[in-house]
Design an enzyme around this catalytic site. Structure first.
Site, short mmCIF file in Angstrom:
data_model
loop_
_atom_site.label_atom_id
_atom_site.label_comp_id
_atom_site.label_asym_id
_atom_site.label_seq_id
_atom_site.Cartn_x
_atom_site.Cartn_y
_atom_site.Cartn_z
N CYS A 1 0.84 -1.18 -0.23
CA CYS A 1 0.12 -0.04 -0.05
C CYS A 1 0.78 1.29 0.07
CB CYS A 1 -0.75 -0.27 1.22
SG CYS A 1 -0.32 0.21 2.77
N ASN B 1 2.37 1.43 4.46
CA ASN B 1 2.70 0.04 5.05
C ASN B 1 2.41 0.15 6.58
OD1 ASN B 1 5.51 -2.19 5.52
ND2 ASN B 1 3.29 -2.50 5.35
N CYS C 1 -1.29 0.82 7.38
CA CYS C 1 -2.60 0.46 7.59
C CYS C 1 -3.11 -0.66 6.74
CB CYS C 1 -3.47 1.95 7.08
SG CYS C 1 -3.02 3.38 8.24
N ARG C 2 -3.15 -0.40 5.38
CA ARG C 2 -4.08 -1.61 4.63
C ARG C 2 -3.12 -2.78 4.40
NH1 ARG C 2 -5.19 2.53 -0.26
NH2 ARG C 2 -3.10 3.19 0.67
N SER C 3 -1.76 -2.70 3.96
CA SER C 3 -1.15 -3.83 3.71
C SER C 3 -0.62 -4.71 4.86
CB SER C 3 0.33 -3.19 2.71
OG SER C 3 0.97 -2.73 3.35
N ASP D 1 -8.33 4.04 1.08
CA ASP D 1 -7.14 4.34 1.98
C ASP D 1 -7.88 4.72 3.20
OD1 ASP D 1 -5.45 5.39 3.52
OD2 ASP D 1 -4.40 6.84 2.11
P1 4NP Z 1 -1.54 2.77 4.14
O1 4NP Z 1 -2.24 4.19 4.86
O2 4NP Z 1 -0.97 3.24 2.75
O3 4NP Z 1 -2.81 2.26 4.15
O4 4NP Z 1 -0.38 2.48 4.96
C1 4NP Z 1 -1.44 5.31 4.78
C2 4NP Z 1 -0.65 5.76 5.59
C3 4NP Z 1 0.07 6.71 5.83
C4 4NP Z 1 -0.23 8.07 4.93
C5 4NP Z 1 -1.21 7.91 4.04
C6 4NP Z 1 -1.91 6.33 3.91
N1 4NP Z 1 0.40 9.03 5.20
O5 4NP Z 1 -0.02 10.05 4.52
O6 4NP Z 1 1.47 9.17 5.98
#
Ligand code: 4NP
Length: 156
Positions: free
Chosen positions: A10, A13, A15-17, A125
């Site tokens: 994702c 790394n 939240c989703r992955s 997201d």
């Molecule tokens: P992820 O979510 O891609 O599912 O891990 C996010 C984590 C951090 C950020 C955006 C999305 N960020 O903007 O820092």
């Protein structure tokens, strides 16, 4: 499939992955599938950090402890080490296609491509939303993880 190795990717790394990794570990174990599993981010801003507290909480509610996971950035070597590199959304997919070396062996796909009727869909997201958004994420990654695990068990 012989010696499958799956990497979920994702943006951050955190939240989703990591949730996809956790759900897939559970589904693979339930099917008796031996598989290497990891997750990574397109970006490296959160490298070394544990998953977001809201992601840890939703995983815990579904019986999985992901507190020891640590974020890392995807790298070129991943496209040789893993048989499947799985993007959570279209932005991640485009970034992976750009990064993939020409002679790489990994297959790249979107997680929900593996779910009948949800092909081409993204796992949204949840970063800017509330805790309830993480339940949607859990439900989406579980659907993808179940379908992918079944596919790997059934592939000769
Ligand atoms: P992820 O979510 O891609 O599912 O891990 C996010 C984590 C951090 C950020 C955006 C999305 N960020 O903007 O820092």
């Amino acid at each position: 499939m012989k010696n499958p190795a799956v990497l979920f990717v994702c943006l951050g790394n955190i939240c989703r992955s990591p949730l996809a990794e956790a759900a897939f570990r559970t589904e693979a174990a339930a099917l008796g599938l031996t598989v290497q599993v990891d997750s990574a981010g397109v970006g490296g801003w959160h490298a070394g950090e544990p998953p977001d507290r809201r992601a840890q909480a939703v995983a815990r509610r579904h019986g999985v402890d992901i507190s020891a996971y640590r974020a890392r950035q995807v790298c070129e070597e991943d496209f040789y080490r893993f048989t499947h590199v799985i993007a959570l959304d279209h932005e991640n997919l485009a970034a992976l296609r750009d990064l993939r070396p020409e002679d790489a062996t990994a297959e790249i796909s979107l997680l929900l491509d593996h779910v009948k009727g949800r092909e081409g869909q993204a796992v949204a997201d949840p970063w800017y939303g509330s805790q309830s958004g993480f339940e949607v994420t859990w439900s989406d990654v579980t659907a993808g993880a179940k379908a992918l695990a079944l596919e790997l068990v059934e592939t000769p």
